[in-house]
Design an enzyme around this catalytic site. Structure first.
Site, PDB file in Angstrom:
ATOM      1  N   HIS A   1      43.185  42.065  49.491  1.00  0.00           N
ATOM      2  CA  HIS A   1      41.637  41.482  49.659  1.00  0.00           C
ATOM      3  C   HIS A   1      42.030  39.986  49.978  1.00  0.00           C
ATOM      4  O   HIS A   1      43.114  39.713  49.012  1.00  0.00           O
ATOM      5  CB  HIS A   1      41.013  41.151  49.479  1.00  0.00           C
ATOM      6  CG  HIS A   1      40.096  42.950  49.002  1.00  0.00           C
ATOM      7  ND1 HIS A   1      38.527  42.579  48.826  1.00  0.00           N
ATOM      8  CD2 HIS A   1      39.857  43.519  49.963  1.00  0.00           C
ATOM      9  CE1 HIS A   1      37.599  43.632  49.152  1.00  0.00           C
ATOM     10  NE2 HIS A   1      38.773  44.312  49.707  1.00  0.00           N
TER      11      HIS A   1
ATOM     12  N   TYR B   1      30.193  36.909  47.145  1.00  0.00           N
ATOM     13  CA  TYR B   1      29.388  36.682  46.125  1.00  0.00           C
ATOM     14  C   TYR B   1      28.117  35.171  46.129  1.00  0.00           C
ATOM     15  O   TYR B   1      28.521  33.836  47.207  1.00  0.00           O
ATOM     16  CB  TYR B   1      29.927  35.041  45.285  1.00  0.00           C
ATOM     17  CG  TYR B   1      32.002  35.847  44.586  1.00  0.00           C
ATOM     18  CD1 TYR B   1      32.556  36.548  45.276  1.00  0.00           C
ATOM     19  CD2 TYR B   1      31.084  36.268  42.889  1.00  0.00           C
ATOM     20  CE1 TYR B   1      33.660  36.931  44.405  1.00  0.00           C
ATOM     21  CE2 TYR B   1      32.618  36.712  42.467  1.00  0.00           C
ATOM     22  CZ  TYR B   1      33.519  37.458  43.166  1.00  0.00           C
ATOM     23  OH  TYR B   1      34.523  37.841  42.705  1.00  0.00           O
TER      24      TYR B   1
ATOM     25  N   PRO C   1      32.277  37.555  33.787  1.00  0.00           N
ATOM     26  CA  PRO C   1      32.586  38.275  34.900  1.00  0.00           C
ATOM     27  C   PRO C   1      32.757  37.251  35.640  1.00  0.00           C
ATOM     28  O   PRO C   1      33.553  38.393  36.854  1.00  0.00           O
ATOM     29  CB  PRO C   1      32.668  40.242  34.906  1.00  0.00           C
ATOM     30  CG  PRO C   1      30.804  39.631  34.202  1.00  0.00           C
ATOM     31  CD  PRO C   1      31.158  38.481  33.215  1.00  0.00           C
TER      32      PRO C   1
ATOM     33  N   LYS D   1      38.544  37.234  36.078  1.00  0.00           N
ATOM     34  CA  LYS D   1      39.484  36.726  35.059  1.00  0.00           C
ATOM     35  C   LYS D   1      39.987  37.829  33.794  1.00  0.00           C
ATOM     36  O   LYS D   1      40.927  38.297  33.516  1.00  0.00           O
ATOM     37  CB  LYS D   1      39.124  35.898  34.897  1.00  0.00           C
ATOM     38  CG  LYS D   1      39.051  34.749  35.715  1.00  0.00           C
ATOM     39  CD  LYS D   1      40.854  34.656  36.570  1.00  0.00           C
ATOM     40  CE  LYS D   1      40.899  34.043  37.303  1.00  0.00           C
ATOM     41  NZ  LYS D   1      41.988  35.080  38.809  1.00  0.00           N
TER      42      LYS D   1
ATOM     43  N   TYR E   1      41.477  32.016  41.330  1.00  0.00           N
ATOM     44  CA  TYR E   1      41.029  33.242  41.754  1.00  0.00           C
ATOM     45  C   TYR E   1      42.232  34.445  42.579  1.00  0.00           C
ATOM     46  O   TYR E   1      42.199  35.018  41.416  1.00  0.00           O
ATOM     47  CB  TYR E   1      40.217  33.250  43.276  1.00  0.00           C
ATOM     48  CG  TYR E   1      39.541  34.755  43.290  1.00  0.00           C
ATOM     49  CD1 TYR E   1      37.822  34.345  42.489  1.00  0.00           C
ATOM     50  CD2 TYR E   1      39.461  35.863  43.555  1.00  0.00           C
ATOM     51  CE1 TYR E   1      37.142  36.124  43.131  1.00  0.00           C
ATOM     52  CE2 TYR E   1      38.870  37.164  43.660  1.00  0.00           C
ATOM     53  CZ  TYR E   1      37.836  37.436  43.125  1.00  0.00           C
ATOM     54  OH  TYR E   1      36.697  37.785  43.306  1.00  0.00           O
TER      55      TYR E   1
HETATM   56  C1  PHB Z   1      34.077  44.269  40.366  1.00  0.00           C
HETATM   57  O1  PHB Z   1      34.193  45.324  41.654  1.00  0.00           O
HETATM   58  O2  PHB Z   1      33.580  45.141  40.241  1.00  0.00           O
HETATM   59  C2  PHB Z   1      34.116  43.158  40.390  1.00  0.00           C
HETATM   60  C3  PHB Z   1      34.353  42.103  41.523  1.00  0.00           C
HETATM   61  C4  PHB Z   1      34.732  40.751  40.812  1.00  0.00           C
HETATM   62  C5  PHB Z   1      33.946  40.087  39.977  1.00  0.00           C
HETATM   63  C6  PHB Z   1      33.507  40.638  39.311  1.00  0.00           C
HETATM   64  C7  PHB Z   1      33.102  42.437  39.214  1.00  0.00           C
HETATM   65  O3  PHB Z   1      33.991  39.278  39.793  1.00  0.00           O
END
Ligand code: PHB
Ligand code: APR
Length: 394
Positions: A72, A201, A295, A299, A387
């Site tokens: 990505h 997000y 989460p 990280k 990130y």
């Molecule tokens: C996930 O794909 O489980 C995932 C992706 C991004 C995050 C947290 C979890 O910030």
């Protein structure tokens, strides 16, 4: 039994460390409380930073990741009913991330360890670590109902949040920094195509939502929920309706979440915690045993990988030259990067979630901050660099 490095825990930290040591000809034994099926199916995040991807490849554990993982090059931030893209390569100098679930990383590392590595014992509960200050620390464990000991040159506690190895650092020498959050995540897996090709997000007055994925036909989705929520309160239709509302999918007639059977549903707490130092004598801590992040910035796994890369380097240097210099600087080296990730995870969490106690003023500050990220190249680059992951220490 005796070994060079006794590793407690077969999560990503313990398994990657065992692999790195094996590749350098250093013997280790991994002791894991749970059984193999449990460890391979525990749902966790799925974003690998560039440095984690590079390390897995270099360790000879990247073959399936390169075949099945999804590179990505950005994320979407959705707020005020609009989507804004943060483009990683142009902001970070060609860095990106890989979407490849932690469960898959763990399966790949377990298969390699069992085929080529040293002993990996499942169903083996460590009860104590003794003699951290001596030249030969000892691990006490229960295997098939019998108490046994493993004498080691070094012990590495990779036993996660609920582990025992942290207690090998005497309370007087240990400081713990903690923060809890007034919300949790409801995480689901669904047999439905991801709504979009990148992660979204979303900030909304109803709370945070995140759209991630596991494959072209499996979505991983998260909703902010109150602490103490019972996942059974959330039947499938309620989940999909709430996701539609938080992503404000009505802004565009062609934009709708594809609904499909929800195959897993769980509530995950959010917390930040750091235990310092990450070493006492010949006992080292790595991954969640030493630090936890909420989460939102994905990280956790990446920090665990970074710790064991730094530690493997130090153990290899000790073996080759007899010098303990890198072992002595391990904790400080890791903690500098850990605190940066703690801040980033805290920033992502507090900027995107609706704290039930927050005022309208604070909501306006969140929106202003998000607006800043998507209109300032500097602010966007700050997010993108964190990130995709800061460089590992040399
Ligand atoms: C996930 O794909 O489980 C995932 C992706 C991004 C995050 C947290 C979890 O910030
Ligand atoms: N004896 C043996 N094994 C133990 C013990 C014990 N007393 N206590 C815990 N363990 C095992 C757990 O069963 C688990 O498999 O240690 C392992 C720790 O693994 P993780 O929790 O996955 O921790 P870590 O390897 O540091 O990986 C960090 O996991 O929690 C996520 O978001 C986090 O992605 C990050 C990653």
């Amino acid at each position: 039994m005796r070994t060079t490095v006794g590793i407690i825990g077969a999560g990503p930290a313990g398994l990657l460390l065992a692999r790195l040591l094996h590749n350098a000809g250093i013997a280790s034994v991994v002791l894991e409380r749970r059984n193999r099926t449990y460890v391979e199916h525990r749902q966790r995040a799925g974003i690998l930073e560039q440095a984690t991807v590079d390390a897995l490849r270099a360790a000879g554990a990247g073959e399936r990741m390169d075949r099945e993982g999804m590179p990505h090059h950005g994320i979407e931030l959705r707020f005020g009913r609009r989507t804004h893209r943060v483009d990683f390569p142009s902001l970070t100098g060609a860095r990106g991330v890989m979407v490849y679930a932690q469960t898959e990383v763990v399966k790949d590392l377990i298969a390699l360890q069992l085929a080529e590595g040293g002993p990996l014992l499942f169903g083996t509960e460590v009860t104590a670590v003794e003699g951290a200050d001596s030249d030969s620390p000892t691990i006490r464990y229960l295997h098939e109902g019998r108490e046994q000991t493993l004498a080691c040159d070094f012990v590495v506690g990779c036993d996660g949040f609920h582990g025992v190895s942290r207690h090998a650092v005497p309370t007087s020498a240990r400081t713990t920094y903690e923060r809890s959050y007034p919300y949790s995540w409801l995480g689901i897996l669904a047999e439905a195509a991801p709504v979009y090709e990148e992660l979204i997000y979303a900030h909304s007055a109803r709370g945070f939502a995140l759209a991630s994925m596991r494959s072209a036909s499996v979505s991983r989705l998260y909703l902010q929920v109150p602490n103490g929520t019972d996942p059974e309160e959330w039947h499938d239709e309620r989940i999909w309706d709430e996701l539609d509302a938080r992503f404000a999918t009505d802004t565009d007639p062609g934009w709708k979440l594809e609904r499909g059977p929800v195959t897993s549903k769980a509530v995950l707490p959010m917390r930040s915690r750091v235990t310092e130092p990450m070493r006492h004598g010949r006992v080292f801590l790595a991954g969640d045993a030493a630090h936890i992040v909420p989460p939102t910035g994905a990280k956790g796994l990446n920090l665990a990988a970074a710790d064991v890369i730094v530690l493997a380097r130090a153990l290899i240097a000790w073996r080759r030259t007899g010098s303990a210099e890198l072992l002595d600087t391990y904790s400080d080296t890791c903690l500098r990067r850990v605190w940066r990730a703690e801040h980033f995870s805290y920033f992502m969490t507090t900027t995107l979630h609706a704290d039930p106690a927050q005022s309208a003023f604070e909501t306006r500050l969140q929106l202003s901050q998000l607006e800043r990220v998507v209109t300032s190249r500097h602010a966007a680059a700050e997010l993108a660099e964190n990130y995709t992951g800061l460089p590992l220490p040399h």
